[in-house]
Design a protein around this motif. Structure first.
Motif, mmCIF file in Angstrom:
data_model
loop_
_atom_site.group_PDB
_atom_site.id
_atom_site.type_symbol
_atom_site.label_atom_id
_atom_site.label_comp_id
_atom_site.label_asym_id
_atom_site.label_seq_id
_atom_site.Cartn_x
_atom_site.Cartn_y
_atom_site.Cartn_z
ATOM 1 N N UNK A 11 8.265 -12.971 3.672
ATOM 2 C CA UNK A 11 8.654 -11.753 4.371
ATOM 3 C C UNK A 11 8.926 -10.663 3.365
ATOM 4 N N UNK A 12 8.225 -9.553 3.502
ATOM 5 C CA UNK A 12 8.390 -8.431 2.586
ATOM 6 C C UNK A 12 9.040 -7.267 3.336
ATOM 7 N N UNK A 13 10.277 -6.971 3.014
ATOM 8 C CA UNK A 13 10.969 -5.893 3.718
ATOM 9 C C UNK A 13 10.303 -4.560 3.488
ATOM 10 N N UNK A 14 9.984 -4.247 2.251
ATOM 11 C CA UNK A 14 9.364 -2.964 1.948
ATOM 12 C C UNK A 14 8.028 -2.838 2.651
ATOM 13 N N UNK A 15 7.358 -3.964 2.818
ATOM 14 C CA UNK A 15 6.058 -3.970 3.482
ATOM 15 C C UNK A 15 6.146 -3.431 4.900
ATOM 16 N N UNK A 16 7.240 -3.746 5.581
ATOM 17 C CA UNK A 16 7.366 -3.366 6.974
ATOM 18 C C UNK A 16 7.311 -1.855 7.163
ATOM 19 N N UNK A 17 7.703 -1.120 6.116
ATOM 20 C CA UNK A 17 7.734 0.329 6.213
ATOM 21 C C UNK A 17 6.578 0.972 5.460
ATOM 22 N N UNK A 18 6.358 0.545 4.196
ATOM 23 C CA UNK A 18 5.264 1.113 3.419
ATOM 24 C C UNK A 18 3.918 0.630 3.954
ATOM 25 N N UNK A 19 3.868 -0.637 4.432
ATOM 26 C CA UNK A 19 2.657 -1.207 5.016
ATOM 27 C C UNK A 19 3.036 -1.828 6.357
ATOM 28 N N UNK A 20 3.203 -1.022 7.386
ATOM 29 C CA UNK A 20 3.707 -1.507 8.676
ATOM 30 C C UNK A 20 2.770 -2.447 9.404
ATOM 31 N N UNK A 21 1.497 -2.486 9.007
ATOM 32 C CA UNK A 21 0.537 -3.331 9.713
ATOM 33 C C UNK A 21 0.249 -4.651 9.014
ATOM 34 N N UNK A 22 1.058 -5.003 8.014
ATOM 35 C CA UNK A 22 0.879 -6.300 7.368
ATOM 36 C C UNK A 22 1.264 -6.318 5.911
ATOM 37 N N UNK A 23 1.569 -7.533 5.415
ATOM 38 C CA UNK A 23 1.936 -7.710 4.014
ATOM 39 C C UNK A 23 0.722 -7.486 3.121
ATOM 40 N N UNK A 24 0.927 -7.057 1.877
ATOM 41 C CA UNK A 24 -0.185 -6.741 0.985
ATOM 42 C C UNK A 24 -0.671 -7.912 0.152
ATOM 43 N N UNK A 25 -0.054 -9.102 0.321
ATOM 44 C CA UNK A 25 -0.422 -10.234 -0.527
ATOM 45 C C UNK A 25 -0.685 -11.495 0.279
ATOM 46 N N UNK A 26 -1.227 -12.508 -0.425
ATOM 47 C CA UNK A 26 -1.561 -13.771 0.219
ATOM 48 C C UNK A 26 -0.758 -14.927 -0.360
ATOM 49 N N UNK A 27 0.117 -14.653 -1.337
ATOM 50 C CA UNK A 27 0.952 -15.677 -1.966
ATOM 51 C C UNK A 27 2.378 -15.168 -2.142
ATOM 52 N N UNK A 28 3.303 -16.098 -2.263
ATOM 53 C CA UNK A 28 4.694 -15.758 -2.580
ATOM 54 C C UNK A 28 4.834 -15.622 -4.085
ATOM 55 N N UNK A 29 5.326 -14.480 -4.532
ATOM 56 C CA UNK A 29 5.668 -14.289 -5.941
ATOM 57 C C UNK A 29 7.006 -13.569 -5.966
#
Length: 257
Positions: A11-29
Protein backbone atom coordinates in the motif's frame (compact mmCIF):
# COMPACT_ATOMS: atom_id res chain seq x y z
CA UNK A 1 12.05 -19.17 -4.17
CA UNK A 2 12.77 -22.86 -3.51
CA UNK A 3 9.49 -24.68 -2.56
CA UNK A 4 7.60 -21.87 -0.96
CA UNK A 5 5.39 -18.98 -2.10
CA UNK A 6 4.71 -15.55 -0.75
CA UNK A 7 1.79 -13.18 -1.19
CA UNK A 8 2.84 -9.54 -0.98
CA UNK A 9 0.40 -6.62 -0.61
CA UNK A 10 1.93 -3.13 -0.98
CA UNK A 11 0.00 0.00 0.00
CA UNK A 12 1.47 3.31 -1.10
CA UNK A 13 -0.10 6.30 0.61
CA UNK A 14 1.49 8.87 -1.68
CA UNK A 15 0.32 6.82 -4.63
CA UNK A 16 -3.31 7.36 -3.70
CA UNK A 17 -2.94 11.07 -4.35
CA UNK A 18 -0.06 11.47 -6.81
CA UNK A 19 -1.22 8.35 -8.74
CA UNK A 20 -4.90 7.94 -7.81
CA UNK A 21 -5.51 5.21 -10.38
CA UNK A 22 -2.92 2.73 -9.12
CA UNK A 23 0.46 2.06 -7.56
CA UNK A 24 3.53 2.75 -9.73
CA UNK A 25 5.39 -0.47 -8.91
CA UNK A 26 5.08 -4.25 -9.04
CA UNK A 27 7.25 -5.13 -6.00
CA UNK A 28 7.59 -4.11 -2.36
CA UNK A 29 10.71 -2.06 -1.69
CA UNK A 30 10.69 -0.47 1.76
CA UNK A 31 13.18 2.29 0.91
CA UNK A 32 11.08 3.42 -2.06
CA UNK A 33 7.87 3.42 -0.02
CA UNK A 34 9.57 5.46 2.69
CA UNK A 35 10.83 7.94 0.09
CA UNK A 36 7.35 8.26 -1.42
CA UNK A 37 5.76 8.82 1.97
CA UNK A 38 8.58 11.02 3.24
CA UNK A 39 8.24 8.96 6.39
CA UNK A 40 9.87 5.78 7.70
CA UNK A 41 7.72 2.74 8.37
CA UNK A 42 5.65 2.77 11.56
CA UNK A 43 3.13 0.41 13.12
CA UNK A 44 -0.60 0.63 12.51
CA UNK A 45 -1.19 -2.45 14.67
CA UNK A 46 -2.16 -4.59 11.69
CA UNK A 47 -2.09 -8.38 11.48
CA UNK A 48 -3.12 -11.01 8.94
CA UNK A 49 -5.93 -13.52 9.28
CA UNK A 50 -5.29 -16.49 6.99
CA UNK A 51 -6.83 -19.88 6.26
CA UNK A 52 -4.71 -22.89 7.23
CA UNK A 53 -4.44 -24.26 3.69
CA UNK A 54 -5.28 -23.89 0.00
CA UNK A 55 -5.90 -26.47 -2.71
CA UNK A 56 -3.97 -26.15 -6.01
CA UNK A 57 -6.51 -25.42 -8.74
CA UNK A 58 -9.17 -25.14 -6.05
CA UNK A 59 -11.52 -22.43 -4.83
CA UNK A 60 -10.42 -18.91 -3.95
CA UNK A 61 -9.37 -18.31 -0.35
CA UNK A 62 -9.68 -15.14 1.78
CA UNK A 63 -6.68 -13.03 2.73
CA UNK A 64 -7.70 -10.59 5.47
CA UNK A 65 -5.91 -7.56 6.91
CA UNK A 66 -7.15 -6.63 10.37
CA UNK A 67 -6.21 -4.52 13.37
CA UNK A 68 -4.84 -6.57 16.26
CA UNK A 69 -7.13 -4.72 18.70
CA UNK A 70 -10.18 -5.16 16.47
CA UNK A 71 -10.50 -1.47 15.58
CA UNK A 72 -11.17 -0.07 12.10
CA UNK A 73 -8.01 1.28 10.42
CA UNK A 74 -8.54 3.32 7.25
CA UNK A 75 -6.23 3.12 4.23
CA UNK A 76 -6.14 4.50 0.71
CA UNK A 77 -4.06 2.42 -1.76
CA UNK A 78 -2.97 -1.15 -2.29
CA UNK A 79 -0.69 -3.33 -4.40
CA UNK A 80 -0.97 -7.11 -4.02
CA UNK A 81 0.77 -10.14 -5.53
CA UNK A 82 1.74 -13.76 -4.83
CA UNK A 83 5.36 -14.83 -5.33
CA UNK A 84 7.58 -17.89 -4.85
CA UNK A 85 9.66 -17.70 -1.68
CA UNK A 86 9.68 -18.28 2.06
CA UNK A 87 10.90 -14.78 2.89
CA UNK A 88 8.96 -11.52 2.86
CA UNK A 89 9.53 -9.92 -0.53
CA UNK A 90 10.47 -6.64 1.13
CA UNK A 91 13.46 -8.44 2.67
CA UNK A 92 14.60 -9.56 -0.78
CA UNK A 93 14.08 -6.25 -2.57
CA UNK A 94 16.39 -4.70 0.02
CA UNK A 95 19.23 -6.92 -1.27
CA UNK A 96 21.06 -5.82 -4.46
CA UNK A 97 20.47 -8.00 -7.54
CA UNK A 98 23.36 -10.38 -8.13
CA UNK A 99 24.29 -10.73 -4.46
CA UNK A 100 26.07 -14.12 -4.03
CA UNK A 101 24.10 -16.89 -2.30
CA UNK A 102 20.82 -14.95 -2.51
CA UNK A 103 18.96 -16.39 -5.55
CA UNK A 104 16.03 -13.96 -5.28
CA UNK A 105 18.05 -10.84 -4.44
CA UNK A 106 16.20 -7.79 -5.70
CA UNK A 107 12.81 -9.42 -5.26
CA UNK A 108 10.99 -12.51 -6.45
CA UNK A 109 10.25 -12.35 -10.17
CA UNK A 110 7.20 -14.63 -10.52
CA UNK A 111 3.70 -13.66 -9.39
CA UNK A 112 1.29 -16.60 -9.25
CA UNK A 113 -2.40 -17.26 -8.73
CA UNK A 114 -5.18 -14.74 -9.41
CA UNK A 115 -7.10 -12.23 -7.32
CA UNK A 116 -10.88 -12.08 -7.78
CA UNK A 117 -13.82 -9.67 -7.32
CA UNK A 118 -11.65 -6.63 -7.94
CA UNK A 119 -14.13 -4.08 -9.33
CA UNK A 120 -16.41 -4.33 -6.29
CA UNK A 121 -13.49 -3.21 -4.09
CA UNK A 122 -12.18 -0.52 -6.46
CA UNK A 123 -9.17 -2.67 -7.34
CA UNK A 124 -7.72 -3.58 -10.75
CA UNK A 125 -4.95 -5.68 -12.31
CA UNK A 126 -1.59 -3.90 -12.26
CA UNK A 127 -0.51 -2.51 -15.63
CA UNK A 128 1.49 -5.19 -17.43
CA UNK A 129 4.21 -2.74 -18.52
CA UNK A 130 4.86 -1.76 -14.90
CA UNK A 131 5.58 -5.38 -13.96
CA UNK A 132 7.56 -6.05 -17.12
CA UNK A 133 9.79 -3.07 -16.39
CA UNK A 134 10.73 -4.75 -13.10
CA UNK A 135 11.25 -8.15 -14.74
CA UNK A 136 8.16 -9.59 -13.06
CA UNK A 137 6.23 -12.39 -14.77
CA UNK A 138 2.53 -12.73 -13.90
CA UNK A 139 0.57 -15.98 -14.25
CA UNK A 140 -2.43 -13.87 -15.28
CA UNK A 141 -3.46 -10.21 -15.51
CA UNK A 142 -4.85 -10.27 -11.97
CA UNK A 143 -1.82 -11.97 -10.41
CA UNK A 144 -0.76 -8.45 -9.37
CA UNK A 145 -3.43 -5.94 -8.36
CA UNK A 146 -3.62 -2.31 -7.25
CA UNK A 147 -6.29 0.30 -6.51
CA UNK A 148 -8.28 1.80 -9.39
CA UNK A 149 -9.00 4.98 -7.40
CA UNK A 150 -8.16 6.30 -3.91
CA UNK A 151 -9.69 3.82 -1.49
CA UNK A 152 -11.84 4.60 1.50
CA UNK A 153 -11.31 1.09 2.85
CA UNK A 154 -11.15 0.02 6.47
CA UNK A 155 -9.93 -3.06 8.27
CA UNK A 156 -10.89 -5.81 8.39
CA UNK A 157 -10.32 -5.87 4.63
CA UNK A 158 -10.46 -9.12 2.66
CA UNK A 159 -9.20 -9.94 -0.82
CA UNK A 160 -9.87 -13.29 -2.49
CA UNK A 161 -6.94 -15.17 -4.01
CA UNK A 162 -7.39 -18.12 -6.36
CA UNK A 163 -4.45 -20.55 -6.11
CA UNK A 164 -2.53 -21.61 -9.23
CA UNK A 165 -3.47 -24.91 -10.87
CA UNK A 166 -0.02 -26.36 -10.18
CA UNK A 167 0.99 -27.08 -6.60
CA UNK A 168 3.09 -24.20 -5.25
CA UNK A 169 3.75 -25.67 -1.83
CA UNK A 170 3.32 -23.49 1.27
CA UNK A 171 2.77 -19.79 0.63
CA UNK A 172 3.85 -16.75 2.61
CA UNK A 173 1.55 -13.75 2.80
CA UNK A 174 3.08 -10.25 2.90
CA UNK A 175 1.40 -6.85 3.21
CA UNK A 176 2.20 -3.20 3.65
CA UNK A 177 -0.61 -0.80 4.48
CA UNK A 178 -0.71 3.02 4.53
CA UNK A 179 -3.19 5.17 6.38
CA UNK A 180 -3.31 8.04 3.87
CA UNK A 181 -1.26 10.54 1.92
CA UNK A 182 2.39 11.53 2.17
CA UNK A 183 3.78 11.78 5.72
CA UNK A 184 1.08 9.49 7.13
CA UNK A 185 1.85 6.19 8.93
CA UNK A 186 2.32 2.96 7.01
CA UNK A 187 3.26 -0.59 8.01
CA UNK A 188 4.59 -3.77 6.43
CA UNK A 189 2.31 -6.36 8.03
CA UNK A 190 4.06 -9.40 9.58
CA UNK A 191 3.88 -12.44 7.30
CA UNK A 192 2.05 -15.69 7.82
CA UNK A 193 2.06 -19.03 6.01
CA UNK A 194 -0.67 -21.02 4.26
CA UNK A 195 0.00 -24.70 3.64
CA UNK A 196 -0.82 -26.53 0.40
CA UNK A 197 -3.12 -29.55 0.68
CA UNK A 198 -0.85 -31.20 -1.90
CA UNK A 199 2.25 -30.79 0.25
CA UNK A 200 5.56 -29.37 -0.89
CA UNK A 201 6.01 -28.20 -4.47
CA UNK A 202 8.35 -30.14 -6.79
CA UNK A 203 11.95 -29.02 -6.47
CA UNK A 204 13.16 -26.69 -9.20
CA UNK A 205 16.73 -27.18 -10.44
CA UNK A 206 18.95 -24.29 -9.42
CA UNK A 207 19.99 -21.95 -12.21
CA UNK A 208 23.72 -21.64 -12.93
CA UNK A 209 25.39 -18.91 -10.89
CA UNK A 210 26.03 -15.71 -12.81
CA UNK A 211 28.09 -13.70 -10.34
CA UNK A 212 31.54 -12.48 -11.51
CA UNK A 213 33.19 -15.05 -9.24
CA UNK A 214 31.00 -17.83 -10.62
CA UNK A 215 31.74 -16.76 -14.20
CA UNK A 216 35.45 -16.77 -13.42
CA UNK A 217 35.19 -20.25 -11.90
CA UNK A 218 33.19 -21.53 -14.87
CA UNK A 219 35.78 -20.10 -17.25
CA UNK A 220 38.56 -21.67 -15.22
CA UNK A 221 36.77 -25.03 -15.20
CA UNK A 222 36.30 -24.93 -18.97
CA UNK A 223 39.95 -23.95 -19.42
CA UNK A 224 41.09 -26.84 -17.21
CA UNK A 225 38.89 -29.26 -19.12
CA UNK A 226 40.36 -28.01 -22.39
CA UNK A 227 43.89 -28.43 -21.04
CA UNK A 228 43.10 -31.92 -19.82
CA UNK A 229 41.61 -32.85 -23.17
CA UNK A 230 44.66 -31.46 -24.97
CA UNK A 231 46.99 -33.38 -22.69
CA UNK A 232 44.99 -36.53 -23.28
CA UNK A 233 45.17 -36.09 -27.04
CA UNK A 234 48.91 -35.39 -26.86
CA UNK A 235 49.46 -38.48 -24.73
CA UNK A 236 47.61 -40.61 -27.28
CA UNK A 237 49.75 -39.23 -30.08
CA UNK A 238 52.92 -39.82 -28.06
CA UNK A 239 51.92 -43.38 -27.26
CA UNK A 240 51.17 -43.99 -30.91
CA UNK A 241 54.57 -42.63 -31.92
CA UNK A 242 56.30 -44.80 -29.31
CA UNK A 243 54.43 -47.87 -30.49
CA UNK A 244 55.29 -47.18 -34.13
CA UNK A 245 58.95 -46.65 -33.19
CA UNK A 246 59.05 -49.90 -31.24
CA UNK A 247 57.46 -51.76 -34.11
CA UNK A 248 59.94 -50.30 -36.58
CA UNK A 249 62.89 -51.19 -34.32
CA UNK A 250 61.66 -54.77 -33.99
CA UNK A 251 61.25 -55.09 -37.74
CA UNK A 252 64.75 -53.77 -38.33
CA UNK A 253 66.20 -56.23 -35.84
CA UNK A 254 64.44 -59.15 -37.53
CA UNK A 255 65.75 -58.02 -40.92
CA UNK A 256 69.38 -58.12 -39.70
CA UNK A 257 68.88 -61.70 -38.61
Amino acid sequence: MHLLQSIAVLTLAATSFALPNGAPRCKITESIIAAGHKLQQGSLGLVMQLPASYTPGGAAIPITVAAANGSAVSFAGVLAYVTPGNIMDSSLTAVPIGTPNVPSAGGIMQHVGTFANLAAQNLRPQTAAVCTSQNVTNDADASTITHSQPLTAQTPFTVMWTPPAANAGPVTVNMVISSGSSRTPWQIVPSGQIQSTAGAAPAVPAAPATTPAAKKNNKKTKKNKAKKAAKGAAAKVLNAVKAAAAKAAKKAKNTKK
